[in-house]
Design an enzyme around this catalytic site. Structure first.
Site, PDB file in Angstrom:
ATOM      1  N   TYR A   1       6.561   1.231   7.748  1.00  0.00           N
ATOM      2  CA  TYR A   1       7.210   0.218   6.891  1.00  0.00           C
ATOM      3  C   TYR A   1       8.699   0.538   6.785  1.00  0.00           C
ATOM      4  CZ  TYR A   1       8.067  -2.309   2.432  1.00  0.00           C
ATOM      5  OH  TYR A   1       8.560  -3.130   1.433  1.00  0.00           O
TER       6      TYR A   1
ATOM      7  N   SER B   1      14.082  -3.620   1.643  1.00  0.00           N
ATOM      8  CA  SER B   1      13.523  -2.673   0.668  1.00  0.00           C
ATOM      9  C   SER B   1      14.439  -1.463   0.572  1.00  0.00           C
ATOM     10  CB  SER B   1      12.140  -2.238   1.179  1.00  0.00           C
ATOM     11  OG  SER B   1      11.653  -1.160   0.423  1.00  0.00           O
TER      12      SER B   1
HETATM   13  P1  NAP Z   1       2.775  -9.186  -1.377  1.00  0.00           P
HETATM   14  O1  NAP Z   1       2.447  -9.493  -2.787  1.00  0.00           O
HETATM   15  O2  NAP Z   1       1.843  -8.328  -0.589  1.00  0.00           O
HETATM   16  O3  NAP Z   1       3.031 -10.553  -0.622  1.00  0.00           O
HETATM   17  C1  NAP Z   1       3.314 -10.545   0.754  1.00  0.00           C
HETATM   18  C2  NAP Z   1       3.577 -11.949   1.219  1.00  0.00           C
HETATM   19  O4  NAP Z   1       3.808 -11.891   2.650  1.00  0.00           O
HETATM   20  C3  NAP Z   1       2.400 -12.868   0.974  1.00  0.00           C
HETATM   21  O5  NAP Z   1       2.842 -14.162   0.658  1.00  0.00           O
HETATM   22  C4  NAP Z   1       1.692 -12.870   2.326  1.00  0.00           C
HETATM   23  O6  NAP Z   1       1.013 -14.098   2.517  1.00  0.00           O
HETATM   24  C5  NAP Z   1       2.880 -12.767   3.288  1.00  0.00           C
HETATM   25  N1  NAP Z   1       2.442 -12.245   4.585  1.00  0.00           N
HETATM   26  C6  NAP Z   1       1.917 -11.025   4.844  1.00  0.00           C
HETATM   27  N2  NAP Z   1       1.541 -10.953   6.136  1.00  0.00           N
HETATM   28  C7  NAP Z   1       1.824 -12.164   6.696  1.00  0.00           C
HETATM   29  C8  NAP Z   1       1.643 -12.730   7.974  1.00  0.00           C
HETATM   30  N3  NAP Z   1       1.075 -12.042   8.979  1.00  0.00           N
HETATM   31  N4  NAP Z   1       2.065 -13.990   8.194  1.00  0.00           N
HETATM   32  C9  NAP Z   1       2.625 -14.719   7.184  1.00  0.00           C
HETATM   33  N5  NAP Z   1       2.810 -14.246   5.953  1.00  0.00           N
HETATM   34  C10 NAP Z   1       2.408 -12.984   5.705  1.00  0.00           C
HETATM   35  O7  NAP Z   1       4.199  -8.449  -1.264  1.00  0.00           O
HETATM   36  P2  NAP Z   1       5.534  -8.602  -2.130  1.00  0.00           P
HETATM   37  O8  NAP Z   1       5.665  -7.375  -2.926  1.00  0.00           O
HETATM   38  O9  NAP Z   1       5.579  -9.924  -2.766  1.00  0.00           O
HETATM   39  O10 NAP Z   1       6.591  -8.491  -0.942  1.00  0.00           O
HETATM   40  C11 NAP Z   1       7.577  -9.475  -0.675  1.00  0.00           C
HETATM   41  C12 NAP Z   1       8.721  -8.770   0.064  1.00  0.00           C
HETATM   42  O11 NAP Z   1       9.332  -7.820  -0.807  1.00  0.00           O
HETATM   43  C13 NAP Z   1       8.250  -7.980   1.292  1.00  0.00           C
HETATM   44  O12 NAP Z   1       9.151  -8.147   2.340  1.00  0.00           O
HETATM   45  C14 NAP Z   1       8.265  -6.548   0.790  1.00  0.00           C
HETATM   46  O13 NAP Z   1       8.438  -5.633   1.845  1.00  0.00           O
HETATM   47  C15 NAP Z   1       9.449  -6.581  -0.151  1.00  0.00           C
HETATM   48  N6  NAP Z   1       9.487  -5.519  -1.144  1.00  0.00           N
HETATM   49  C16 NAP Z   1       8.536  -5.461  -2.135  1.00  0.00           C
HETATM   50  C17 NAP Z   1       8.622  -4.477  -3.098  1.00  0.00           C
HETATM   51  C18 NAP Z   1       7.637  -4.373  -4.230  1.00  0.00           C
HETATM   52  O14 NAP Z   1       7.723  -3.419  -5.033  1.00  0.00           O
HETATM   53  N7  NAP Z   1       6.714  -5.302  -4.364  1.00  0.00           N
HETATM   54  C19 NAP Z   1       9.640  -3.518  -3.039  1.00  0.00           C
HETATM   55  C20 NAP Z   1      10.571  -3.593  -2.009  1.00  0.00           C
HETATM   56  C21 NAP Z   1      10.489  -4.610  -1.082  1.00  0.00           C
HETATM   57  P3  NAP Z   1      -0.416 -14.292   3.225  1.00  0.00           P
HETATM   58  O15 NAP Z   1      -1.234 -13.057   3.002  1.00  0.00           O
HETATM   59  O16 NAP Z   1      -0.955 -15.523   2.565  1.00  0.00           O
HETATM   60  O17 NAP Z   1      -0.118 -14.519   4.682  1.00  0.00           O
END
Ligand code: NAP
Length: 273
Positions: free
Chosen positions: A153, A140
């Protein structure tokens, strides 16, 4: 990197950004091993991977526990040699540090840092022995810049960046590559999109497709891809040169106001993890 008929492990595959990454890997003809905790979500994404032209295997597991990671590794042993690993699972509890519980802090570290490191550790011997492999760690902008009201985070993502850059150099000459993707606020899907908030003042959301392309670029050999609306490297470099500049810059960009109000909303709603 040609992913056709190659095995790719993708974490965080049940929703959010992971769905778009999974579709893209499917389009490339990969056999995607999709993992997260939500089995129904994984099944839906597996169907999309198949429609896109790939193969899919689902593994419901918690990446933050030793038991969950063992489940993933056992499933991979049955599928075959892994060419690429996309570590995308992530968790944030965007509140002030003193308002986080011990359990929330431990869980963020385990999902965002310990899990990716230990899964990488499990996959490396095979990749090194075969002389080929790629690891893309979804980090991120919080891994490049301070993120007030999301400090835990940010700490985990800074850790992930340090891990990735060290590993990338350590792996020189092995045929195995590691790198990071650092998005800012992502549009269309994911944890930011789900808040329903608009990105702060002078920032804009970045299209989901750019994050997906960045993952592919890292799998193809890039060390670090920043996915932001405008070039931020000069600002990051300036903040390194002048410690203390980061706070005023975050205020000027409107980031402080947005993150503070999100923290308030998160506390009012009650963070789920
Ligand atoms: P999200 O919609 O909250 O999805 C998170 C994913 O991680 C889900 O598939 C969730 O699946 C999985 N996860 C969470 N806790 C887990 C656990 N204990 N064991 C296994 N799986 C787990 O978030 P996202 O935005 O798609 O994020 C994806 C990546 O992008 C992350 O690393 C995040 O830090 C990064 N990121 C996101 C943004 C943004 O703006 N969205 C910006 C910068 C970086 P389950 O709940 O089914 O386990």
């Amino acid at each position: 990197m040609n992913l056709a008929n190659q095995i790719v492990l993708l974490t965080g595959a049940s929703r959010g950004i992971g769905v778009a990454i999974a579709r893209d890997l499917g389009k490339a003809g990969a056999h995607v091993v999709l993992t997260a905790r939500d089995l129904a979500g994984l099944e839906r994404v597996a169907a999309e991977v198949r429609v896109a032209g790939g193969k899919a295997t689902v593994v419901a597991a918690d990446v933050s526990t030793a038991e969950g990671r063992a489940t993933i590794v056992t499933a991979l042993d049955a599928v075959g040699p892994v060419l690429a690993f996309v570590s995308n699972a992530g968790l944030e509890v965007p509140t002030a540090v003193h308002e986080q519980t011990h359990a929330q802090i431990e869980k963020q570290i385990a999902v965002n840092l310990t899990g990716p490191i230990l899964l990488t550790r499990a996959l490396l011997p095979g990749m090194i022995a075969r002389g080929k492999g790629a690891i893309a760690l979804v980090s991120s902008m919080s891994g490049k810049s301070p993120t007030p009201f999301n400090a835990i985070y940010s700490a985990t993502k800074h850790g992930l960046n340090g891990f990735a850059s060290s590993l990338r150099i350590e792996l020189d000459g092995t045929g195995v590559h590691a790198g990071v993707v650092c998005p800012s606020f992502v549009a269309e899907a994911g944890m930011w999109h789900d808040t329903g908030l608009a990105a702060p003042g002078m920032m804009r959301e970045v299209p989901l497709a750019k994050v997906v392309a960045a993952v592919r670029a890292v799998l193809g050999g890039k060390g670090e891809v920043l996915v932001t609306p405008s070039p931020v490297r000069p600002l990051l470099a300036l903040a390194q040169l002048i410690p203390g500049l980061d706070g005023p810059v975050l205020r000027a960009l409107g980031v402080m106001t947005t993150l503070k109000s999100r923290a308030r909303t998160t506390i009012e709603k009650g963070a789920s993890e």
